[in-house]
Design an enzyme around this catalytic site. Structure first.
Site, PDB file in Angstrom:
ATOM      1  N   THR A 143      11.834  -6.614  15.847  1.00 33.56           N
ATOM      2  CA  THR A 143      13.249  -6.631  16.180  1.00 33.56           C
ATOM      3  C   THR A 143      13.827  -8.049  16.191  1.00 33.56           C
ATOM      4  O   THR A 143      15.032  -8.216  16.333  1.00 33.56           O
ATOM      5  CB  THR A 143      13.490  -6.004  17.564  1.00 33.56           C
ATOM      6  OG1 THR A 143      12.790  -6.769  18.541  1.00 33.56           O
ATOM      7  CG2 THR A 143      13.007  -4.557  17.604  1.00 33.56           C
ATOM      8  N   HIS A 147      24.101   0.086  10.795  1.00 29.25           N
ATOM      9  CA  HIS A 147      25.305   0.865  11.087  1.00 29.25           C
ATOM     10  C   HIS A 147      26.053   0.227  12.245  1.00 29.25           C
ATOM     11  O   HIS A 147      25.440  -0.419  13.101  1.00 29.25           O
ATOM     12  CB  HIS A 147      24.921   2.306  11.449  1.00 29.25           C
ATOM     13  CG  HIS A 147      24.171   2.985  10.350  1.00 29.25           C
ATOM     14  ND1 HIS A 147      24.798   3.606   9.305  1.00 29.25           N
ATOM     15  CD2 HIS A 147      22.837   3.084  10.103  1.00 29.25           C
ATOM     16  CE1 HIS A 147      23.894   4.084   8.471  1.00 29.25           C
ATOM     17  NE2 HIS A 147      22.690   3.780   8.937  1.00 29.25           N
ATOM     18  N   GLY A 180      -0.409  -1.491   8.816  1.00 31.29           N
ATOM     19  CA  GLY A 180       0.089  -0.145   8.568  1.00 31.29           C
ATOM     20  C   GLY A 180       1.024   0.362   9.644  1.00 31.29           C
ATOM     21  O   GLY A 180       0.819   0.139  10.835  1.00 31.29           O
ATOM     22  N   ARG A 190       6.203  -8.432  20.237  1.00 35.43           N
ATOM     23  CA  ARG A 190       6.176  -9.705  20.963  1.00 35.43           C
ATOM     24  C   ARG A 190       5.494 -10.709  20.054  1.00 35.43           C
ATOM     25  O   ARG A 190       4.574 -10.371  19.315  1.00 35.43           O
ATOM     26  CB  ARG A 190       5.418  -9.550  22.279  1.00 35.43           C
ATOM     27  CG  ARG A 190       6.137  -8.607  23.240  1.00 35.43           C
ATOM     28  CD  ARG A 190       5.321  -8.261  24.472  1.00 35.43           C
ATOM     29  NE  ARG A 190       4.017  -7.663  24.257  1.00 35.43           N
ATOM     30  CZ  ARG A 190       3.794  -6.397  23.875  1.00 35.43           C
ATOM     31  NH1 ARG A 190       4.828  -5.609  23.614  1.00 35.43           N
ATOM     32  NH2 ARG A 190       2.564  -5.934  23.730  1.00 35.43           N
ATOM     33  N   ASN A 201       0.817  -1.199   0.000  1.00 37.12           N
ATOM     34  CA  ASN A 201       0.000   0.000   0.000  1.00 37.12           C
ATOM     35  C   ASN A 201       0.862   1.266   0.000  1.00 37.12           C
ATOM     36  O   ASN A 201       2.090   1.202   0.035  1.00 37.12           O
ATOM     37  CB  ASN A 201      -0.950  -0.033   1.198  1.00 37.12           C
ATOM     38  CG  ASN A 201      -2.304   0.567   0.878  1.00 37.12           C
ATOM     39  OD1 ASN A 201      -2.410   1.507   0.101  1.00 37.12           O
ATOM     40  ND2 ASN A 201      -3.341   0.031   1.495  1.00 37.12           N
TER      41      ASN A 201
END
Length: 185
Positions: A164, A114, A141, A179, A84
């Site tokens: 993550t 980095h 979204g 989670r 989208n």
């Protein structure tokens, strides 16, 4: 001796200011200007534009402009992928998105990374870690997918989540940091 672009594509530390990389970025900026002006074109015409820049574009894949990426040539879209408005894919290395995956508006897929140490980071060098998104995944979204993440087939990423860690197949990930719950509700 490897070029900076070869180092980038291998996921090694590289200097993004090299002439070759800057030329690729400039070519992508020109392509993005054309692609992002294509909103009123049929999706078949936009798909032709995608085929000119991306590594692979499956049948029926759609990206609604505006769209932003670093290079495009590191992105592989499976058949029936839907992305989208306002998606950002920083593709310094490979980004693979499996068949029938749906990505909501404002999602960021970020392979660029980095160094963690201040001295090395100050050198300006960067690197990338590939992202693999499986088949039939739904990413809500505003979600952010961080470098090196793999998302398994049939997973669901809730809107606004910051992913993550890897997400297994058929799992739901939600929150910041995301989670993982291993069964859909």
């Amino acid at each position: 001796m490897r070029t900076e672009k070869e180092k980038m594509l291998a996921g090694e530390l590289y200097d993004a200011n090299s002439h070759e990389i800057q030329a690729d970025l400039a070519a992508t900026h020109k392509w993005l200007a054309r692609y992002n002006a294509s909103l009123d074109m049929p999706s078949s015409e936009r798909q032709k534009l995608l085929l000119k820049r991306f590594a692979a574009v499956g049948e029926g894949a759609v990206i609604r402009p505006p769209f932003h990426c670093d290079y495009g040539f590191n992105i592989q879209l499976g058949a029936g992928v839907f992305i989208n408005f306002n998606c950002v894919i920083l593709d310094v290395v490979e980004v693979t998105i499996g068949d029938r995956t749906q990505i909501g508006p404002g999602v960021q897929v970020l392979t660029a990374d980095h160094p963690r140490g201040a001295t090395e980071r100050a050198s300006g060098l960067e690197f990338g870690r590939p992202i693999r998104i499986g088949r039939n995944v739904w990413i809500g979204g505003g979600a952010i997918i961080l470098p090196g993440i793999s998302i398994g087939d049939d997973a669901l990423i809730s809107a606004g989540s910051v992913v993550t860690r890897n997400v297994p197949p058929e799992a739901t990930a939600f929150g910041n940091p995301a989670r993982v719950r291993t069964s859909h509700v």
